[in-house]
Design an enzyme around this catalytic site. Structure first.
Site, mmCIF file in Angstrom:
data_model
loop_
_atom_site.group_PDB
_atom_site.id
_atom_site.type_symbol
_atom_site.label_atom_id
_atom_site.label_comp_id
_atom_site.label_asym_id
_atom_site.label_seq_id
_atom_site.Cartn_x
_atom_site.Cartn_y
_atom_site.Cartn_z
ATOM 1 N N ARG A 242 -15.923 57.786 -72.985
ATOM 2 C CA ARG A 242 -16.242 56.513 -73.240
ATOM 3 C C ARG A 242 -17.230 55.994 -73.763
ATOM 4 N NH1 ARG A 242 -11.840 57.683 -68.938
ATOM 5 N NH2 ARG A 242 -10.337 56.472 -68.795
ATOM 6 N N HIS B 204 -2.113 63.565 -65.162
ATOM 7 C CA HIS B 204 -2.613 61.663 -64.537
ATOM 8 C C HIS B 204 -2.497 61.898 -62.759
ATOM 9 C CE1 HIS B 204 -5.493 58.110 -63.924
ATOM 10 N NE2 HIS B 204 -4.873 57.826 -62.936
ATOM 11 N N ASP B 205 -3.489 62.010 -61.744
ATOM 12 C CA ASP B 205 -2.877 62.194 -60.651
ATOM 13 C C ASP B 205 -2.172 63.781 -60.250
ATOM 14 O OD1 ASP B 205 -4.685 60.401 -60.475
ATOM 15 O OD2 ASP B 205 -3.020 59.023 -59.520
ATOM 16 N N GLU C 34 -9.021 62.895 -75.632
ATOM 17 C CA GLU C 34 -8.364 61.746 -75.184
ATOM 18 C C GLU C 34 -9.434 60.519 -75.286
ATOM 19 O OE1 GLU C 34 -5.328 63.809 -71.430
ATOM 20 O OE2 GLU C 34 -7.624 62.104 -71.394
ATOM 21 N N HIS D 72 -12.998 63.217 -72.404
ATOM 22 C CA HIS D 72 -12.005 61.686 -72.265
ATOM 23 C C HIS D 72 -13.659 60.612 -72.280
ATOM 24 C CE1 HIS D 72 -9.172 58.158 -71.258
ATOM 25 N NE2 HIS D 72 -9.899 57.600 -72.353
ATOM 26 N N GLY E 263 -7.863 66.927 -64.285
ATOM 27 C CA GLY E 263 -8.497 66.918 -63.670
ATOM 28 C C GLY E 263 -9.392 66.378 -62.705
#
Length: 238
Positions: free
Chosen positions: A45, A191-192, A70, A43, A214
């Site tokens: 950024r 996510h989590d 992502e 991901h 991750g």
């Protein structure tokens, strides 16, 4: 069986904190593959505070499993990166500039026209598209109208509620998954998710194709080692 895609952002964060190339992101990705991971997720950024754009070119040239990129497709550099590298999958995430981590799914009604155009762009390049969404049947239904191949359910709410009342925590996701299947959408999640909550999620979500994990996985690897950690995560998906 749902596939495990390992998000290696945290490995890049550790590397960048010291400079140099230790730990080596590509080496870590190849190790994840060797230990059984069926995909690698990154991901990037704009500030490259963890994954760098060059990392993705290196990964695409060397890994054999699926690459999932992502990110925020409103960033021109991100779009160019995806079109240049042609990953197996691009996951569209509505990040704000400088955002620490993803914290919501798309409003697929408000942004439907934009998402339709973006899905078309990437699909014409031969890239499978997934849209990050909350477990809201209305948003899932609207996602299906964008032309996306899959959705990725944002699982933070499930993870937060799991230890308090796991049946209540999973309920919106079961409903969202049913709507996705009825709409002909493939289903990812992330996510989590961790070693505590992953098995229950996998057992109750019909049609789950892929989980992207991750932070928790890399943290567990500090104690268990990467090979054993991936083995344990894969066991939760059987």
């Amino acid at each position: 069986m749902a596939r495990l895609s390992v998000n290696i952002n945290k490995i890049a964060t550790l590397r960048n904190s010291r400079g140099g190339n230790n730990p080596d992101v590509l080496h870590a990705a190849l190790a994840c593959e060797r230990f059984g991971a069926q995909g690698i997720t990154v991901h990037p950024r704009p500030d490259e505070r963890h994954i760098r754009y060059q990392d993705i070119y290196d990964l695409k040239a060397n890994i054999k499993t699926e690459l999932n990129i992502e990110g925020n497709s409103r960033e021109e550099k991100f779009v160019s990166l995806v079109l240049d590298t042609r990953p197996a999958q691009v996951t569209l995430v509505p990040d704000d500039p400088g955002q620490l981590t993803s914290n919501r799914g798309w409003d697929t009604i408000k942004h439907q026209s934009y998402l339709q155009d973006t899905c078309t762009l990437f699909k014409e390049a031969g890239i499978r598209v997934s849209i990050f969404v909350d477990p809201d049947p209305t948003m899932v239904e609207a996602a299906a109208k964008t032309g996306t191949n899959r959705i990725e359910l944002y699982t933070e709410a499930y993870a937060s509620g799991y230890h308090h009342d796991r049946e209540q925590a999973i309920a919106p996701y079961v409903m969202a998954a049913e709507v996705a299947q009825q709409a002909g959408l493939g289903l990812n999640a992330g996510h989590d998710l961790d070693l505590n909550n992953l098995k229950y999620f996998n057992q109750h979500i019909r049609g789950l194709l892929e989980v992207s994990i991750g932070h928790a996985l890399i943290a567990d690897a500090l104690y268990l080692g990467l090979k054993e950690t991936i083995k344990q995560y894969l066991s939760k998906l059987h």
